[in-house]
Design a protein around this motif. Sequence first.
Motif, PDB file in Angstrom:
ATOM      1  N   LEU A  36     -26.413 -31.083  -8.942  1.00  0.00           N
ATOM      2  CA  LEU A  36     -26.227 -30.606 -10.151  1.00  0.00           C
ATOM      3  C   LEU A  36     -24.704 -31.197 -10.599  1.00  0.00           C
ATOM      4  CD1 LEU A  36     -27.515 -29.549 -12.755  1.00  0.00           C
ATOM      5  CD2 LEU A  36     -26.508 -27.755 -12.370  1.00  0.00           C
ATOM      6  N   PRO A  37     -23.718 -31.248 -10.036  1.00  0.00           N
ATOM      7  CA  PRO A  37     -22.725 -31.893 -10.453  1.00  0.00           C
ATOM      8  C   PRO A  37     -23.034 -33.476 -10.167  1.00  0.00           C
ATOM      9  CG  PRO A  37     -22.346 -30.036  -8.678  1.00  0.00           C
ATOM     10  CD  PRO A  37     -23.957 -30.102  -9.243  1.00  0.00           C
ATOM     11  N   ASN A  38     -23.969 -34.222 -10.131  1.00  0.00           N
ATOM     12  CA  ASN A  38     -24.092 -36.059  -9.861  1.00  0.00           C
ATOM     13  C   ASN A  38     -24.941 -35.358 -10.267  1.00  0.00           C
ATOM     14  OD1 ASN A  38     -22.684 -35.355  -6.876  1.00  0.00           O
ATOM     15  ND2 ASN A  38     -24.497 -35.387  -6.196  1.00  0.00           N
ATOM     16  N   TYR A  39     -26.461 -34.672 -11.214  1.00  0.00           N
ATOM     17  CA  TYR A  39     -26.641 -35.333 -12.176  1.00  0.00           C
ATOM     18  C   TYR A  39     -25.521 -35.747 -13.840  1.00  0.00           C
ATOM     19  CZ  TYR A  39     -31.006 -35.842  -9.590  1.00  0.00           C
ATOM     20  OH  TYR A  39     -32.195 -35.941  -8.182  1.00  0.00           O
ATOM     21  N   LEU A  40     -25.376 -34.185 -13.358  1.00  0.00           N
ATOM     22  CA  LEU A  40     -24.409 -33.897 -15.064  1.00  0.00           C
ATOM     23  C   LEU A  40     -23.784 -34.652 -15.299  1.00  0.00           C
ATOM     24  CD1 LEU A  40     -23.338 -30.375 -15.347  1.00  0.00           C
ATOM     25  CD2 LEU A  40     -25.424 -31.704 -15.869  1.00  0.00           C
ATOM     26  N   GLY A  41     -22.973 -35.666 -13.609  1.00  0.00           N
ATOM     27  CA  GLY A  41     -21.805 -37.110 -13.628  1.00  0.00           C
ATOM     28  C   GLY A  41     -23.016 -37.869 -14.447  1.00  0.00           C
ATOM     29  N   TRP A  42     -24.179 -38.139 -13.817  1.00  0.00           N
ATOM     30  CA  TRP A  42     -24.747 -39.567 -14.318  1.00  0.00           C
ATOM     31  C   TRP A  42     -25.293 -39.196 -15.774  1.00  0.00           C
ATOM     32  CZ3 TRP A  42     -30.147 -39.693 -11.702  1.00  0.00           C
ATOM     33  CH2 TRP A  42     -30.852 -41.763 -12.408  1.00  0.00           C
ATOM     34  N   ARG A  44     -23.133 -37.336 -18.091  1.00  0.00           N
ATOM     35  CA  ARG A  44     -22.572 -38.051 -19.228  1.00  0.00           C
ATOM     36  C   ARG A  44     -21.615 -39.840 -18.999  1.00  0.00           C
ATOM     37  NH1 ARG A  44     -15.938 -36.258 -17.821  1.00  0.00           N
ATOM     38  NH2 ARG A  44     -14.884 -36.774 -19.220  1.00  0.00           N
ATOM     39  N   ALA A  45     -22.358 -40.355 -17.452  1.00  0.00           N
ATOM     40  CA  ALA A  45     -21.895 -41.702 -17.545  1.00  0.00           C
ATOM     41  C   ALA A  45     -23.067 -42.560 -18.890  1.00  0.00           C
ATOM     42  CB  ALA A  45     -21.957 -42.492 -16.805  1.00  0.00           C
ATOM     43  N   LEU A  46     -24.247 -41.634 -18.871  1.00  0.00           N
ATOM     44  CA  LEU A  46     -24.961 -42.732 -19.654  1.00  0.00           C
ATOM     45  C   LEU A  46     -24.922 -42.450 -20.933  1.00  0.00           C
ATOM     46  CD1 LEU A  46     -28.752 -41.587 -17.725  1.00  0.00           C
ATOM     47  CD2 LEU A  46     -27.225 -44.396 -18.243  1.00  0.00           C
ATOM     48  N   ASP A  47     -23.942 -40.738 -21.063  1.00  0.00           N
ATOM     49  CA  ASP A  47     -23.852 -40.563 -22.968  1.00  0.00           C
ATOM     50  C   ASP A  47     -23.254 -40.905 -23.088  1.00  0.00           C
ATOM     51  OD1 ASP A  47     -25.555 -38.763 -24.990  1.00  0.00           O
ATOM     52  OD2 ASP A  47     -24.355 -36.725 -24.306  1.00  0.00           O
ATOM     53  N   GLY A  48     -22.029 -40.774 -22.524  1.00  0.00           N
ATOM     54  CA  GLY A  48     -21.008 -41.734 -22.952  1.00  0.00           C
ATOM     55  C   GLY A  48     -20.905 -43.361 -22.947  1.00  0.00           C
ATOM     56  N   ARG A  49     -22.164 -43.605 -23.095  1.00  0.00           N
ATOM     57  CA  ARG A  49     -22.179 -45.375 -23.332  1.00  0.00           C
ATOM     58  C   ARG A  49     -21.108 -45.713 -22.400  1.00  0.00           C
ATOM     59  NH1 ARG A  49     -25.415 -43.114 -26.087  1.00  0.00           N
ATOM     60  NH2 ARG A  49     -25.252 -43.134 -28.457  1.00  0.00           N
ATOM     61  N   ARG A  50     -20.608 -45.243 -21.370  1.00  0.00           N
ATOM     62  CA  ARG A  50     -20.063 -46.389 -20.382  1.00  0.00           C
ATOM     63  C   ARG A  50     -21.518 -47.084 -19.144  1.00  0.00           C
ATOM     64  NH1 ARG A  50     -16.601 -41.194 -17.280  1.00  0.00           N
ATOM     65  NH2 ARG A  50     -18.689 -40.854 -17.166  1.00  0.00           N
ATOM     66  N   VAL A  51     -22.120 -46.617 -19.817  1.00  0.00           N
ATOM     67  CA  VAL A  51     -23.306 -48.006 -18.221  1.00  0.00           C
ATOM     68  C   VAL A  51     -23.383 -48.695 -19.670  1.00  0.00           C
ATOM     69  CG1 VAL A  51     -24.678 -48.286 -17.343  1.00  0.00           C
ATOM     70  CG2 VAL A  51     -24.050 -45.885 -16.709  1.00  0.00           C
ATOM     71  N   THR A  52     -22.742 -50.317 -19.718  1.00  0.00           N
ATOM     72  CA  THR A  52     -23.087 -51.238 -20.170  1.00  0.00           C
ATOM     73  C   THR A  52     -23.963 -52.877 -20.189  1.00  0.00           C
ATOM     74  OG1 THR A  52     -20.611 -52.451 -20.477  1.00  0.00           O
ATOM     75  CG2 THR A  52     -21.013 -51.049 -21.513  1.00  0.00           C
ATOM     76  N   SER A  53     -24.256 -52.439 -18.341  1.00  0.00           N
ATOM     77  CA  SER A  53     -24.395 -53.780 -17.797  1.00  0.00           C
ATOM     78  C   SER A  53     -25.239 -53.288 -16.665  1.00  0.00           C
ATOM     79  CB  SER A  53     -24.105 -54.857 -17.886  1.00  0.00           C
ATOM     80  OG  SER A  53     -22.764 -54.298 -16.542  1.00  0.00           O
ATOM     81  N   ALA A  54     -26.663 -53.703 -15.711  1.00  0.00           N
ATOM     82  CA  ALA A  54     -26.901 -53.201 -14.674  1.00  0.00           C
ATOM     83  C   ALA A  54     -25.718 -52.714 -13.287  1.00  0.00           C
ATOM     84  CB  ALA A  54     -28.589 -53.790 -14.852  1.00  0.00           C
ATOM     85  N   GLU A  55     -25.447 -54.428 -13.692  1.00  0.00           N
ATOM     86  CA  GLU A  55     -24.242 -53.903 -12.447  1.00  0.00           C
ATOM     87  C   GLU A  55     -23.380 -52.514 -12.493  1.00  0.00           C
ATOM     88  OE1 GLU A  55     -19.727 -56.822 -10.844  1.00  0.00           O
ATOM     89  OE2 GLU A  55     -21.499 -56.935 -13.116  1.00  0.00           O
ATOM     90  N   LEU A  57     -23.806 -49.630 -14.253  1.00  0.00           N
ATOM     91  CA  LEU A  57     -24.979 -48.567 -13.252  1.00  0.00           C
ATOM     92  C   LEU A  57     -24.787 -48.794 -11.913  1.00  0.00           C
ATOM     93  CD1 LEU A  57     -27.096 -46.404 -13.983  1.00  0.00           C
ATOM     94  CD2 LEU A  57     -28.657 -48.450 -14.103  1.00  0.00           C
ATOM     95  N   LEU A  58     -24.826 -50.131 -10.969  1.00  0.00           N
ATOM     96  CA  LEU A  58     -25.329 -50.214  -9.585  1.00  0.00           C
ATOM     97  C   LEU A  58     -23.806 -49.395  -9.353  1.00  0.00           C
ATOM     98  CD1 LEU A  58     -26.860 -50.955  -7.453  1.00  0.00           C
ATOM     99  CD2 LEU A  58     -25.726 -53.056  -7.262  1.00  0.00           C
ATOM    100  N   ARG A  59     -22.525 -50.280  -9.787  1.00  0.00           N
ATOM    101  CA  ARG A  59     -21.696 -49.328  -9.417  1.00  0.00           C
ATOM    102  C   ARG A  59     -21.392 -48.006  -9.113  1.00  0.00           C
ATOM    103  NH1 ARG A  59     -18.306 -52.952  -7.892  1.00  0.00           N
ATOM    104  NH2 ARG A  59     -18.058 -55.725  -9.012  1.00  0.00           N
ATOM    105  N   LEU A  60     -22.149 -47.954 -10.903  1.00  0.00           N
ATOM    106  CA  LEU A  60     -21.549 -45.796 -10.485  1.00  0.00           C
ATOM    107  C   LEU A  60     -22.133 -45.231  -9.798  1.00  0.00           C
ATOM    108  CD1 LEU A  60     -21.570 -45.698 -15.028  1.00  0.00           C
ATOM    109  CD2 LEU A  60     -19.507 -45.029 -12.974  1.00  0.00           C
ATOM    110  N   ALA A  61     -24.080 -45.873  -9.165  1.00  0.00           N
ATOM    111  CA  ALA A  61     -24.840 -44.952  -9.171  1.00  0.00           C
ATOM    112  C   ALA A  61     -24.297 -45.377  -7.427  1.00  0.00           C
ATOM    113  CB  ALA A  61     -26.168 -45.607  -8.616  1.00  0.00           C
TER     114      ALA A  61
END
Length: 69
Positions: A36-42, A44-55, A57-61
Amino acid sequence: MRRSSEGAIHVQNVNSYHRRLRDWVARFHGVASRYLPNYLGWRRALDGRRVTSAERLLRLAIKPIHSER
Protein backbone atom coordinates in the motif's frame (compact mmCIF):
# COMPACT_ATOMS: atom_id res chain seq x y z
CA MET A 1 -5.35 18.47 -0.44
CA ARG A 2 -5.51 22.15 0.31
CA ARG A 3 -5.16 23.51 3.77
CA SER A 4 -6.88 26.66 4.87
CA SER A 5 -4.98 29.49 6.48
CA GLU A 6 -5.62 27.93 9.91
CA GLY A 7 -4.09 24.61 8.82
CA ALA A 8 -7.40 22.71 8.73
CA ILE A 9 -8.16 20.29 5.92
CA HIS A 10 -11.66 20.65 4.52
CA VAL A 11 -13.78 17.51 4.50
CA GLN A 12 -14.74 18.06 0.84
CA ASN A 13 -11.06 17.83 -0.11
CA VAL A 14 -10.64 14.64 1.90
CA ASN A 15 -13.73 13.09 0.33
CA SER A 16 -12.59 14.07 -3.16
CA TYR A 17 -9.11 12.61 -2.63
CA HIS A 18 -10.58 9.40 -1.20
CA ARG A 19 -12.90 9.00 -4.20
CA ARG A 20 -10.05 9.55 -6.69
CA LEU A 21 -7.80 7.10 -4.79
CA ARG A 22 -10.55 4.47 -4.51
CA ASP A 23 -11.38 4.71 -8.22
CA TRP A 24 -7.71 4.49 -9.17
CA VAL A 25 -6.98 1.47 -6.92
CA ALA A 26 -10.07 -0.37 -8.20
CA ARG A 27 -8.35 -1.01 -11.54
CA PHE A 28 -5.79 -3.19 -9.74
CA HIS A 29 -8.53 -5.40 -8.23
CA GLY A 30 -7.31 -4.72 -4.72
CA VAL A 31 -3.97 -3.89 -3.22
CA ALA A 32 -2.06 -5.96 -0.69
CA SER A 33 -1.56 -3.95 2.49
CA ARG A 34 2.14 -4.81 2.29
CA TYR A 35 2.45 -2.75 -0.91
CA LEU A 36 0.00 0.00 0.00
CA PRO A 37 2.73 2.61 0.71
CA ASN A 38 4.12 2.03 -2.78
CA TYR A 39 0.73 2.49 -4.42
CA LEU A 40 0.09 5.61 -2.34
CA GLY A 41 3.45 7.02 -3.40
CA TRP A 42 2.68 6.25 -7.03
CA ARG A 43 -0.72 7.92 -6.75
CA ARG A 44 0.82 10.93 -5.02
CA ALA A 45 3.29 11.33 -7.88
CA LEU A 46 0.46 11.21 -10.42
CA ASP A 47 -1.84 13.44 -8.41
CA GLY A 48 0.86 16.01 -7.70
CA ARG A 49 1.59 16.44 -11.41
CA ARG A 50 5.22 15.43 -10.84
CA VAL A 51 5.01 13.02 -13.76
CA THR A 52 5.35 15.16 -16.86
CA SER A 53 6.91 12.70 -19.28
CA ALA A 54 7.36 8.99 -19.92
CA GLU A 55 11.00 9.29 -18.87
CA ARG A 56 10.02 10.82 -15.53
CA LEU A 57 7.46 8.06 -14.94
CA LEU A 58 10.10 5.40 -15.64
CA ARG A 59 12.57 7.03 -13.26
CA LEU A 60 9.95 7.14 -10.51
CA ALA A 61 8.91 3.54 -11.21
CA ILE A 62 12.40 2.10 -10.84
CA LYS A 63 13.23 4.17 -7.76
CA PRO A 64 12.04 2.51 -4.56
CA ILE A 65 9.27 4.60 -3.03
CA HIS A 66 9.05 2.74 0.23
CA SER A 67 12.14 0.88 1.39
CA GLU A 68 10.89 -0.62 4.69
CA ARG A 69 10.22 -4.33 4.35
